[in-house]
Design an enzyme around this catalytic site. Structure first.
Site, mmCIF file in Angstrom:
data_model
loop_
_atom_site.group_PDB
_atom_site.id
_atom_site.type_symbol
_atom_site.label_atom_id
_atom_site.label_comp_id
_atom_site.label_asym_id
_atom_site.label_seq_id
_atom_site.Cartn_x
_atom_site.Cartn_y
_atom_site.Cartn_z
ATOM 1 C CD GLU A 250 -3.263 -1.274 2.123
ATOM 2 O OE1 GLU A 250 -3.297 -0.219 2.979
ATOM 3 O OE2 GLU A 250 -3.963 -1.999 2.067
ATOM 4 C CD GLU B 153 -3.399 -5.999 3.363
ATOM 5 O OE1 GLU B 153 -4.355 -5.265 3.795
ATOM 6 O OE2 GLU B 153 -2.277 -5.760 3.452
HETATM 7 O O1 AHR Z 1 -4.781 -5.874 7.147
HETATM 8 C C1 AHR Z 1 -4.751 -5.040 7.738
HETATM 9 C C2 AHR Z 1 -4.252 -3.818 7.223
HETATM 10 O O2 AHR Z 1 -4.933 -3.085 6.285
HETATM 11 C C3 AHR Z 1 -2.820 -4.076 6.452
HETATM 12 O O3 AHR Z 1 -1.784 -3.859 7.458
HETATM 13 C C4 AHR Z 1 -2.781 -2.916 5.409
HETATM 14 O O4 AHR Z 1 -2.156 -3.222 4.360
HETATM 15 C C5 AHR Z 1 -4.243 -2.568 5.130
HETATM 16 O O5 AHR Z 1 -4.499 -1.474 4.882
#
Ligand code: AHR
Length: 513
Positions: A186, A313
């Protein structure tokens, strides 16, 4: 692929699901059932690793045995580590060598302290015990290319070189051969330590990719995407697609009401489709024409290699309900289990585009699995995940569904004007021996008697149901009280081809081909 004919609401009795097991559309990569463990909340410490546990729940290495058993039950093929946002300030060198010499550091993503008692070697050991592959995310925040190369050398080096020898000195003679590496996490996010512009990121990612692949050409690299529908994704894919093997995207679904909750994963389906188109767009070659006034000629995609999408994610998460800096311990309801079923249907329907997907996260933090010092329990969302991982493998099958659709408010709002949200969300798969049909009936109140046109001669169908008439959408599980779980039965059609999908249920039907 699923095509849908929308019925008027009062036509509920005419629902149909039509499929032919020989109409397969693409292979399902087993890596879509991957996991993710970040140094965040109680995911690593108290989840994977709890050396001080005095309830007999850990092995000699301090790993939670009950957690390992669940990973094995879920047959998790790959696990992403160590972040997440955590990775943006992570010094991997702090987490190796004698434990009493490892420094504690301030942790900036979740505002904690990282003790470094669990690091690279512990994670590799843990992966070995589980029987899963590691997928490491590189620190492109405060980390340098030199750090990244050193980590790769530590993990995969097989020559007489400094970091490979460090690994040997720490008791690990053989290289770990870590195949999957992510180029940051991210990097576009304003919350990120060392947020990048898309231009800066792409330039840097290419230089890192070149060097990392020089050191170990066998690795697979994943570029850092956003949610799949952004200008960041367009630009990064355009610039980096020939340097990487996958492009990552992230999305968390959520909604304040049931229907908003179950409409939200459709944004992920759209994101997969948009990202896939961006990949094709990036691969289009433009030739300069020798003719005046016709400056450019489109000659179609170039090269044989086409990056896939790494959905590294994904999950159901309302960050206001379960804030990240408070450990993000979501309590999942039956409504969330249905959203989970839809998420996984989406992965099967779009499996052609997916090289990997890792649920965020795997233990305690926004997770289907919750531990305490005395045991663990499986949240509502665990069960669809288990059924998919067990049965929805092999090849996806094309399906046609005829049913009513939900037409109310959605989250995000744009879903309403972009996607059809069927009352029966469906995917199908075959491993060549069995046909597996996954159906989420999202309707709060109605059962749907549905004509299954594929059946006919089947004498026995295995049935697995999560939720249904005996449950409320708000039901949730807690330690010692697993209210929502799998109900297993057998259906003998005896000439009938109609199956009733109960209101607010996830159902998996399977029969021998
Ligand atoms: O999974 C939780 C968080 O969500 C992670 O650390 C991040 O990459 C995302 O914003």
């Amino acid at each position: 692929m699923t095509t849908i004919t929308v019925l008027a609401d009062d036509n509920n009795s005419q629902s149909t699901i039509t499929l032919n097991p020989s109409h397969t559309i693409a292979n399902i990569d087993p890596l879509i059932y991957g996991g993710f463990t970040e140094h965040m909340g109680r995911c690593i410490y108290g989840g994977l690793y709890e050396p001080d546990n005095n309830h007999g729940l850990v092995n000699s290495k301090g790993f939670r045995i009950d957690v390992i058993d669940c990973f094995k039950e879920l047959n998790v093929p790959v696990v992403r580590y160590p972040g997440g946002n955590f990775v943006a300030t992570y010094r991997w060198q702090d987490g190796i060598g004698p434990k009493d010499k490892r420094p504690s550091r301030p942790e900036l993503a979740w505002n904690g302290i990282e003790t470094n008692q669990f690091g690279t070697d512990e994670f590799m050991d843990w992966c070995k015990e589980v029987g899963t592959e590691p997928y490491l995310c590189l620190n492109m925040g405060t980390g340098t290319l030199e750090d990244a190369l050193a980590w790769l050398e530590y993990c995969n080096g097989n020559k007489d070189t400094y970091y490979a020898n460090q690994r040997r000195k720490n008791g690990h003679t053989e290289p770990y051969n870590v195949k999957y590496w992510a180029l940051g996490n991210e990097m576009w996010g304003p919350w990120q330590v060392e947020q990048h512009t898309k231009e800066d990121y792409a330039k840097k990612a290419i230089q890192w990719a070149k060097a990392l692949k020089l050191l170990d050409p066998s690795i697979q690299l994943v570029s850092c995407g956003q949610d799949g529908c952004s200008d960041w994704d367009r630009y990064v894919i355009q610039e980096c697609h020939s340097w990487v093997d996958m492009h990552s995207i992230h999305f968390y679904s959520a909604g304040e009401s049931h229907y908003r909750n179950i409409s939200s994963p459709y944004a992920a389906e759209r994101a997969i489709q948009v990202t896939s188109a961006l990949i094709d767009l990036a691969r289009c070659e433009i030739d300069y024409s020798p003719w005046p006034n016709t400056a450019r000629i489109y000659t179609g995609p170039r090269g044989k290699r086409r990056p896939k999408i790494c959905f590294d994610e994904w999950n159901i998460w309302d960050a206001e309900r379960a804030p990240g800096d408070k450990g993000a311990e979501e309590q999942y309801t039956l409504s969330d289990a249905l959203a989970m079923g839809t998420w996984l249907n989406i992965f099967i329907r779009n499996c052609k585009e997916l090289g990997m997907a890792t649920i965020a996260q795997s233990v305690n933090v926004i997770s289907p699995l919750m531990t305490s010092s005395t045991g663990l329990f499986k949240q509502t969302t665990y069960w669809p995940l288990l059924l998919f991982s067990k049965f929805m493998r092999g090849q996806a099958i094309a399906v046609h569904v005829q049913c009513a659709a939900y037409k109310g408010e959605t989250r995000p709002e744009w879903i309403q004007s972009t996607c059809t949200i069927p009352k029966l969300d469906v995917s199908a798969a075959t491993d060549g021996e069995w046909v597996n049909l996954a159906v989420v009936n999202v309707d709060e109140n109605s059962n749907f008697e549905t004509e299954l046109t594929v059946l006919g001669s089947q004498s026995e169908v295995e049935v697995f149901i999560v939720g249904g008439e005996s449950h409320q959408l708000t039901d949730f599980n807690s330690q010692g009280k697993e209210v929502v779980k799998i109900q297993e039965t057998v259906w003998r059609p005896e000439g009938s081809t109609k199956f009733t999908f109960q209101k607010h249920s996830f159902t998996l039907l399977r029969w021998k081909m």
